[in-house]
Design a protein around this motif. Structure first.
Motif, mmCIF file in Angstrom:
data_model
loop_
_atom_site.group_PDB
_atom_site.id
_atom_site.type_symbol
_atom_site.label_atom_id
_atom_site.label_comp_id
_atom_site.label_asym_id
_atom_site.label_seq_id
_atom_site.Cartn_x
_atom_site.Cartn_y
_atom_site.Cartn_z
ATOM 1 N N SER A 53 0.841 -1.261 -0.007
ATOM 2 C CA SER A 53 -0.022 0.064 -0.144
ATOM 3 C C SER A 53 0.852 1.326 -0.101
ATOM 4 O O SER A 53 1.927 1.166 0.340
ATOM 5 C CB SER A 53 -0.843 -0.141 1.255
ATOM 6 O OG SER A 53 0.020 0.026 2.368
ATOM 7 N N GLY A 54 0.262 2.317 -0.376
ATOM 8 C CA GLY A 54 0.922 3.737 -0.194
ATOM 9 C C GLY A 54 1.429 3.898 1.301
ATOM 10 O O GLY A 54 2.482 4.419 1.527
ATOM 11 N N THR A 55 0.603 3.609 1.906
ATOM 12 C CA THR A 55 0.729 3.786 3.623
ATOM 13 C C THR A 55 1.839 2.985 3.977
ATOM 14 O O THR A 55 2.933 3.397 4.789
ATOM 15 C CB THR A 55 -0.411 3.518 4.254
ATOM 16 O OG1 THR A 55 -1.558 4.059 4.006
ATOM 17 C CG2 THR A 55 -0.215 3.670 5.974
ATOM 18 N N THR A 79 -3.880 16.812 3.415
ATOM 19 C CA THR A 79 -3.308 15.417 2.912
ATOM 20 C C THR A 79 -4.233 14.457 3.374
ATOM 21 O O THR A 79 -5.067 14.369 4.395
ATOM 22 C CB THR A 79 -1.896 15.175 3.378
ATOM 23 O OG1 THR A 79 -1.789 13.923 2.689
ATOM 24 C CG2 THR A 79 -1.665 15.057 4.590
ATOM 25 N N TRP A 80 -4.096 12.835 2.910
ATOM 26 C CA TRP A 80 -4.900 11.859 3.867
ATOM 27 C C TRP A 80 -4.153 11.654 4.978
ATOM 28 O O TRP A 80 -2.962 11.750 4.966
ATOM 29 C CB TRP A 80 -4.938 10.929 2.590
ATOM 30 C CG TRP A 80 -5.264 9.419 2.913
ATOM 31 C CD1 TRP A 80 -4.666 8.192 2.912
ATOM 32 C CD2 TRP A 80 -6.414 9.310 3.521
ATOM 33 N NE1 TRP A 80 -5.577 7.116 3.629
ATOM 34 C CE2 TRP A 80 -6.701 7.825 4.049
ATOM 35 C CE3 TRP A 80 -7.665 9.820 4.028
ATOM 36 C CZ2 TRP A 80 -7.868 7.111 4.667
ATOM 37 C CZ3 TRP A 80 -8.858 9.247 4.831
ATOM 38 C CH2 TRP A 80 -8.695 8.120 5.015
ATOM 39 N N ASP A 150 5.528 12.337 -0.405
ATOM 40 C CA ASP A 150 4.302 11.376 -0.436
ATOM 41 C C ASP A 150 3.628 11.937 -1.857
ATOM 42 O O ASP A 150 3.046 12.875 -2.220
ATOM 43 C CB ASP A 150 3.349 11.953 0.531
ATOM 44 C CG ASP A 150 1.860 11.198 0.456
ATOM 45 O OD1 ASP A 150 1.674 10.608 -0.578
ATOM 46 O OD2 ASP A 150 1.347 10.991 1.387
ATOM 47 N N CYS A 152 1.693 9.982 -3.281
ATOM 48 C CA CYS A 152 0.638 8.596 -3.835
ATOM 49 C C CYS A 152 -0.470 9.132 -4.497
ATOM 50 O O CYS A 152 -1.310 8.551 -5.390
ATOM 51 C CB CYS A 152 -0.020 8.350 -2.277
ATOM 52 S SG CYS A 152 1.283 7.462 -1.228
ATOM 53 N N GLN A 153 -0.782 10.605 -4.447
ATOM 54 C CA GLN A 153 -1.795 11.183 -5.311
ATOM 55 C C GLN A 153 -1.349 11.927 -6.555
ATOM 56 O O GLN A 153 -2.036 12.676 -7.369
ATOM 57 C CB GLN A 153 -2.657 12.245 -4.334
ATOM 58 C CG GLN A 153 -3.616 11.626 -3.474
ATOM 59 C CD GLN A 153 -4.711 12.550 -3.008
ATOM 60 O OE1 GLN A 153 -5.288 13.424 -3.755
ATOM 61 N NE2 GLN A 153 -5.458 12.271 -1.842
ATOM 62 N N SER A 174 1.141 5.284 -4.152
ATOM 63 C CA SER A 174 0.193 4.614 -3.828
ATOM 64 C C SER A 174 -0.399 4.046 -5.021
ATOM 65 O O SER A 174 -0.497 4.862 -6.117
ATOM 66 C CB SER A 174 -1.019 5.122 -3.167
ATOM 67 O OG SER A 174 -2.151 4.524 -2.917
ATOM 68 N N ASN A 176 -3.912 2.231 -4.928
ATOM 69 C CA ASN A 176 -4.989 2.116 -4.674
ATOM 70 C C ASN A 176 -6.139 2.386 -5.783
ATOM 71 O O ASN A 176 -5.815 3.156 -6.753
ATOM 72 C CB ASN A 176 -5.625 2.425 -3.371
ATOM 73 C CG ASN A 176 -5.871 3.855 -3.073
ATOM 74 O OD1 ASN A 176 -6.286 4.430 -4.149
ATOM 75 N ND2 ASN A 176 -5.970 4.292 -1.870
ATOM 76 N N LYS A 179 -6.280 6.182 -7.554
ATOM 77 C CA LYS A 179 -4.754 6.658 -7.899
ATOM 78 C C LYS A 179 -4.537 6.837 -9.384
ATOM 79 O O LYS A 179 -5.201 5.900 -10.265
ATOM 80 C CB LYS A 179 -3.715 6.222 -6.836
ATOM 81 C CG LYS A 179 -3.965 6.157 -5.493
ATOM 82 C CD LYS A 179 -4.109 7.851 -4.988
ATOM 83 C CE LYS A 179 -4.821 7.720 -3.620
ATOM 84 N NZ LYS A 179 -4.079 7.303 -2.358
#
Ligand SMILES: *Cc1c(COP(=O)(O)O)cnc(C)c1O
Length: 392
Positions: A53-55, A79-80, A150, A152-153, A174, A176, A179
């Motif tokens: 995952s991105g996390t 941010t998330w 980061d 991810c997005q 990420s 997911n 994305k």
């Protein structure tokens, strides 16, 4: 959003037929190795490690770079929550930094929040916008800080011809469902550093004791967790990676067309961007919160006020604001060398900007002419003017 279809389905079928589903499930190269090679070439980065995952990518990257208890890490107010939670997962504490009108970290506020305890800056390229990496890298050099991006997005998006996530010391991506590369769940860590790569690989595979890697750069093994990706994810990633740049190209094109139509309107301003030539993210700024609300209500299709997607705003990160961990003795706030303040005024400037901002979808899966038509409607052109230009 990246579409998934028949080609991914066929690629997964081949992996299932091969019987080798795990990264270390068989000899020789598998889909994950092929993906990592292709990604590292396409993104011009030395090392890439696919994770679950991105996390997981953020946590592995932070662990790899040695961030830990007693450290402060600067994260943006928009941010998330995973960005801030990843910092806590390695025992450090997140310090919240205001964003500016680009919707990314404000370099001036970064400098204000730096303390002797600050170890890293964690800029987030939010919603396909890009951070002011030149200013951020200069600040990091000046204060001796790590930069963990980061991305991810913003998978694949460029800042001055370099892919975001490859500019700082470590980048996290990420994959997911929401994305630019979509395989349901997945992520990757990228770095130019041999040592950070070896450490991220150890951390993501419980120390990788029995894998026989010969490229650990004399790094002694330490225990970790399991964030490994499967070959099924690898197979989907290879198909999705081939779709990435064509999709970003469509977005860039729609951005150019729509930004031209939307600039110079009296009702709003085009949001500033840290690399306007390559932009694949678009937002509008209003004078007041009310104006932004009215606009979003009037143009539902592809328009939303950023503040209404409140889960990405720091004031909604309840467990972090209340400093609550799964176990009181494993709480990084107890290890911090100074108390971190998450008071009600901590990000007033960010909140003000987010409340006055509407994000505009670029509709990368729709015709450019349709997106131009919608932009003209947003710009308040009469229906006659819109029809004429749609026809032309
Ligand atoms: C999606 C996202 C993450 C986490 O990625 P997952 O793959 O969902 O774990 C981290 N940061 C940002 C900004 C994200 O949007």
């Amino acid at each position: 959003m990246a579409k998934v279809g028949l080609r991914e389905w066929l690629a997964i079928g081949r992996v299932i037929a091969s019987g080798r589903l795990a990264r270390y499930g068989g000899p020789g190269e598998g889909p994950l190795d092929r993906f990592e090679k292709a990604f590292s070439q396409q993104f011009d980065i030395r090392h890439v490690l696919t994770v679950s995952s991105g996390t997981g990518a953020l946590i592995s990257g932070l662990a790899a770079s040695g961030v830990g208890p007693g450290d402060e890490v600067l994260v943006p107010a928009y941010t998330w929550i995973a960005t801030a939670a990843a910092v806590l997962a390695v025992g450090a504490v997140p310090v919240i930094v205001d964003i500016d009108e680009t919707l990314t970290m404000d370099p001036d506020d970064i400098e204000r929040r730096i303390t002797p305890r600050t170890r890293a800056i964690l800029p987030v390229h939010m919603a396909n916008m890009v951070c002011d990496m030149e200013a951020i890298m200069a600040l990091a050099r000046k204060h001796g800080l790590l930069v963990i991006e980061d991305a991810c997005q913003a998978v694949g998006v460029t800042y001055r011809d370099r892919r975001v996530g490859t500019i700082g010391d470590i980048g996290a991506f990420s994959f997911n469902q929401f994305k630019n590369i979509n395989i349901g769940e997945g992520g990757a860590v990228a770095s130019q550093s041999d040592r950070f790569f070896a450490r991220a690989r150890m951390y993501h595979d419980v120390g990788e004791l029995f894998r026989g890697h010969l490229d650990n750069y004399n790094e002694p093994s330490f225990f970790g967790v399991n964030f490994k990706a499967s070959q099924i994810q690898g197979a989907m990633l290879n198909v999705q990676l081939a779709k990435l740049d064509p999709m970003l190209k469509r977005m860039r094109r729609r951005h150019q067309v729509m930004a031209r139509i939307l600039s110079g309107c009296d009702a709003f301003r085009l949001g500033p961007h840290n690399d306007p030539q390559n932009a694949v993210g678009l937002h509008l700024l209003f004078e007041t919160e009310e104006e932004a609300k009215t606009f979003a209500a009037k143009h539902r299709r592809g328009v939303y006020r950023v503040f209404d997607s409140s889960r990405h705003v720091c004031t909604h990160w309840t467990p972090i604001l209340e400093k609550r961990a799964f176990h009181p003795a494993m709480n990084p706030y107890g290890w911090a060398k100074a108390s971190v303040d998450y008071g009600p005024d901590m990000c007033a400037r960010s909140l003000d900007i987010l409340k006055r901002t509407c994000r505009i979808s670029l509709g990368e899966n729709y015709p450019t002419a349709l997106m131009a038509y919608l932009a003209r409607r947003m710009a308040g052109q009469s229906s006659q003017e819109r029809r004429l230009s749609y026809a032309s």
